[in-house]
Each structure stands twice: as C-alpha cells, then as structure tokens.
Design an enzyme around this catalytic site. Structure first.
Site, mmCIF file in Angstrom:
data_model
loop_
_atom_site.group_PDB
_atom_site.id
_atom_site.type_symbol
_atom_site.label_atom_id
_atom_site.label_comp_id
_atom_site.label_asym_id
_atom_site.label_seq_id
_atom_site.Cartn_x
_atom_site.Cartn_y
_atom_site.Cartn_z
ATOM 1 N N ASP A 45 -11.390 2.932 4.588
ATOM 2 C CA ASP A 45 -11.747 1.516 4.460
ATOM 3 C C ASP A 45 -13.263 1.313 4.542
ATOM 4 O OD1 ASP A 45 -10.004 -0.449 3.852
ATOM 5 O OD2 ASP A 45 -9.418 -0.939 5.910
ATOM 6 N N LYS B 250 0.834 -1.202 0.000
ATOM 7 C CA LYS B 250 0.000 0.000 0.000
ATOM 8 C C LYS B 250 0.871 1.255 0.000
ATOM 9 C CE LYS B 250 -3.806 -2.344 2.256
ATOM 10 N NZ LYS B 250 -4.346 -2.818 3.533
ATOM 11 N N GLN C 191 -4.908 -1.553 9.824
ATOM 12 C CA GLN C 191 -4.705 -2.856 9.179
ATOM 13 C C GLN C 191 -5.253 -3.974 10.075
ATOM 14 O OE1 GLN C 191 -3.376 -3.399 6.024
ATOM 15 N NE2 GLN C 191 -3.968 -5.527 6.372
#
Ligand code: NAD
Length: 284
Positions: free
Chosen positions: A120, A53, A97
């Site tokens: 997200d 990422k 994460q």
C-alpha cells in the site's frame, strides 16, 4: 464533449498482462506471489473492499488470505498479526485495511510492517522513497492515476497540475509522482483559498477530497484533463468530487465515477504484490 479515461479498460489490460506473467512464472518455477490482508472489525465497506481484493487476486493467480481480527482488537493484537505476516515466506505483500478501530494506533501498526511487503506504500520508508524519487512500492491509487494518463498518452511534463487533497494515501503521494514526471504541481487542501480560480488554471486536475460535487463543472479550464478520485455516497448513487455532467462538456478527458480510478487502485495493488514478490525472490 470529453473523452473517457476508462478504468475498466485500463484495469483489465493491467490484469490480463499480470495473469499471463504470473502463469508463465508458475509454470517455470512453481511459485506464486502471496498477499495477506489484515481486516480488523466489521466495517461493512471494508468487508466489501477486502472481498473484492481477494477475488481480484484469485483471478490473476495471486494467493491471498485474509486475517480477520475482532472490532475489540488492541494495537498489540494487530501488530502481532502484522509480525506474523512479515515472517511468513509465502506472503510477499501485506495490506492493513483502513480505517482501523479507534483504539488501534495506526502509526504503530504501520511501523511494524516490513517495508519490503508494504504494497500500500504507507510506511514511512515507502513514503520517504517516493519523496526522494527513488524506485519502490508506491501507494496504489496515485499509481493508478498515472497509469490512466499514460495509457491514453496524455502528456504530464510541464503541465500545470492541481492536486486537491493531501492525504498520505492519495493526494500527497500523487503530487509527488506528478512532480517526478515534471509537472508543475500545486496542492489544494481544506485551508486553500480561491479554489475556483486555482481550478480554472489547472491543465491536469485531480480531485481527492471526499465531498460530493464540490468542484463545479464551470470552474474547469476548457480542455483540462480531469481525474476524479472521490468516492461519495449520494443518496443511492456513488458520485465523485467533480460535477461530472457539466465538467464533461469542458474537459478534454475525464474519469467517470464509478468506473475510473477505483478500478485502477485494485489493479495497482495486484501489480505491487507482483513487484514485491519479484524483489523478494530476486527476480528482475
Ligand atoms: P482524506 O479525508 O484523508 O483527505 C481528504 C483531503 O481533502 C484532505 O487532505 C483535505 O485537506 C482535503 N480537503 C478537504 N476539504 C477541501 C476543500 N474544500 N478543498 C480542497 N481540499 C479539501 O481522504 P482520502 O483518503 O485522501 O480520500 C479522498 C477521497 O478519495 C475520498 O472520497 C475517498 O473515498 C476517495 N478514495 C478513492 C480511492 C479510489 O480508489 N478511487 C482510493 C482512496 C480514496
């Protein structure tokens, strides 16, 4: 034989457009979007995802930095890191994460996250916005699936769509997005009966389960569009939830694994970060 829904091609197109947009913005205003990734512990797969990422961000001109916390971090430690990123004006998107170590309360961590920076799409606010069909930051993988279908101009309206999986990250939001695009949506999950029969009726089949080759190729309706979100280690190989070899002889379109949805997920994260930046800086 199926045609391929190619995440490499579509992901590259999304990135190329973003790179140009961000560069143009920078040359005019001197500012760039920023993404903070919060990584807790030493999970090997998570470390690889985060590194990729970071690299992707650099390539399109997004400033990214990773906040690393030890495996022993408490919920309060992670919430403090989230709060710090919430306050940081250079950070427009925050990604925690997953998975978090077992002692960390995921619900409390997500509750601390500023919804404006929730790239997200996992906070209760973002999921509520999606459920109501309002515009906002939606989870990246489901958005990536839709982008793939749209890139190849595959119709969604009125189609029978079967989404296998109902997680907050993939299956649930994906079904809602398809519903928002006027598909007739069915969800299948771990308690669903008659899976082969349901699969054989689906014009659009999305598998987001996490079981290698659970969906047999000969269940698939001829000419169906098959999107395989699953990422499963199978010996030394990575395979999806669908038995690709047989499925590709029946489906009209199909995603490979790897090379399909995974690449779209990262592209949509970059796009969400740009979107969050635009929202926070008042750009339209
Ligand atoms: P999850 O474990 O949270 O959810 C799995 C879902 O599968 C559950 O909703 C469960 O009800 C359902 N399920 C289990 N057994 C089933 C069965 N027999 N029939 C139908 N449904 C069944 O997983 P997740 O986070 O939603 O991820 C699903 C898969 O997608 C995993 O392989 C994951 O690695 C992959 N994934 C890929 C990407 C990507 O970018 N390609 C992103 C996220 C997740």
């Amino acid at each position: 034989m199926s045609q391929i829904l190619d995440g490499k091609v579509v992901g590259a197109a999304v990135r190329a457009e973003l790179t140009e947009t961000i560069a143009t913005h920078y040359s005019r205003w001197g500012t760039v979007p920023g993404l903070a990734v919060i990584l807790v512990g030493e999970d090997a797969a998570s470390a690889i995802y985060v590194a990729s990422k970071e690299k992707s961000c650099r390539e399109v001109g997004i400033r990214s930095h990773t906040v690393r916390l030890p495996q022993t971090a408490s919920t309060a430690d992670v919430v403090a890191a989230v709060n710090q990123a919430n306050q940081d004006p250079r950070v427009h998107g925050i990604l925690v994460q997953m998975p978090l170590p077992p002692q960390v309360n995921e619900t409390q961590v997500l509750a601390a996250l500023d919804p404006e920076k929730d790239v997200d799409g996992l906070t209760t606010y973002s999921q509520g916005i999606l459920a109501q069909g309002m515009p906002g930051l939606y989870p990246c993988t489901p958005q990536g699936v839709l982008r793939l279908l749209d890139y190849y101009a595959l119709p969604i309206r009125g189609r029978r769509a079967l989404v296998l999986g109902r997680s907050a990250l993939v299956g649930r939001p994906l079904g809602l997005l398809l519903l928002g695009r006027d598909a007739t949506v069915t969800w299948g999950h771990s308690h669903t009966k008659n899976l082969p029969e349901l699969v054989s009726e689906a014009e659009i089949l999305v598998a987001a389960i996490g079981r290698p080759h659970l969906i047999q190729g000969d269940w698939i309706r001829p000419d169906a569009v098959v999107v395989d979100v699953g990422i499963n280690r199978h010996g030394k190989k990575v395979v999806g939830d669908v038995d690709f070899q047989v499925a590709q002889t029946r489906a009209s379109w199909i995603t490979p694994v790897p090379g399909g949805v995974g690449l779209m997920t990262v592209a949509m994260l970059l796009e969400n970060t740009w979107q969050a930046f635009r929202n926070q800086t008042g750009l339209r």
